[in-house]
Write an enzyme that holds these catalytic residues in place. Sequence first.
Site, short mmCIF file in Angstrom:
data_model
loop_
_atom_site.label_atom_id
_atom_site.label_comp_id
_atom_site.label_asym_id
_atom_site.label_seq_id
_atom_site.Cartn_x
_atom_site.Cartn_y
_atom_site.Cartn_z
CG ASN A 38 -3.16 -3.62 -3.59
OD1 ASN A 38 -2.02 -2.76 -3.83
ND2 ASN A 38 -3.39 -5.09 -3.49
CB SER B 251 -8.54 -1.94 6.27
OG SER B 251 -8.15 -2.94 6.33
CD GLU C 225 -4.76 -1.53 9.06
OE1 GLU C 225 -6.31 -1.84 9.24
OE2 GLU C 225 -4.50 -1.08 9.07
CG HIS D 159 -9.60 1.92 3.57
ND1 HIS D 159 -10.93 1.87 3.92
CD2 HIS D 159 -8.26 1.68 3.38
CE1 HIS D 159 -10.07 0.12 3.11
NE2 HIS D 159 -8.70 0.27 3.22
CG MET E 230 -1.76 -1.15 1.30
SD MET E 230 -2.53 -1.12 -0.28
CE MET E 230 -3.92 0.66 0.20
CE LYS F 127 -2.66 0.27 10.91
NZ LYS F 127 -2.20 1.03 9.67
CB VAL G 53 3.12 0.56 9.21
CG1 VAL G 53 3.83 1.93 8.97
CG2 VAL G 53 2.40 0.46 11.13
#
Length: 280
Positions: free
Chosen positions: A140, A116, A91, A137, A12, A96, A89
């Site tokens: 991809n 997400s 999830e 958000h 991402m 985070k 980075v």
Amino acid sequence: MKRVTVIGGGTMGIGIAYVAAQAGGEVTVVEPGNERAEAMMRTVADAAQGAVSRGKLSASGASELIGRIRRVASTSDVPLREDVIIESVPEDKALKLKVLTAAAARSPRLLASNTSALSIDRLATAVADPTIFLGMHFFNPVWSLKLVEIVRGGATAEAAVDEAREIGRWMGKETLVVLDIPGFATSRLDLIASLEAIRMLESGVASAEDIDRAATLAYRHPVGPLRLSDIVGLDVRLDVARALERAHGSRYAAPPLLERMVSEGRLGQKSGQGFFSWPS
């Protein structure tokens, strides 16, 4: 020219960096690992070359795009007062929070998380000024999919939402704004379809290929739910399913097949095998 920092050189992060550079931005990517950083730049170069072959970019334009992306190894090396820093980075809430604390110390005009599923309000506890913090958000592959879901936290200022909309437009994206409710809008819609497709495969309704063909041919989805799960990563699917089950109940419970595949290391594209085979 906008100054953009992306933290994380994974799938991402690469995509976000690419579209920002394509828009003319000066892009910094924070990626500590040398091997991953090299892979990131190869992916950017391949994507730019693909755009040249499709007539979307000139050869000189591709070279300029690549030149607008630079890598640093630490967030402490990010320039002060960037227009936007986007955290991308894995999830993992603790990771985070740590990354966002360091990012906020660089005093950006806007700070965003590409999460997400994680709560923006919970992540905002790591940020000195939560009025400039929100979710952005992306989807991809970032260079192809035109949507950015903007997630408004409880403390997010209206000016920050407007700025995120403008950055999305600048990157060539459409935007929608949602409240900070677990799964937001898109993750809930995407996950419920993917979990049902996995249950259908598990119970023998049809093959993985035919389940995906149903989605692409009958509903014009660009990619089927099982192939998309492979691309996203089955471990990511499982983590999000568990989080949404806690928030919204058993309709988001992970099918045993998904649990088993993750435990066996069949994670999709990243491992070479998921619902489909992915040659290296």
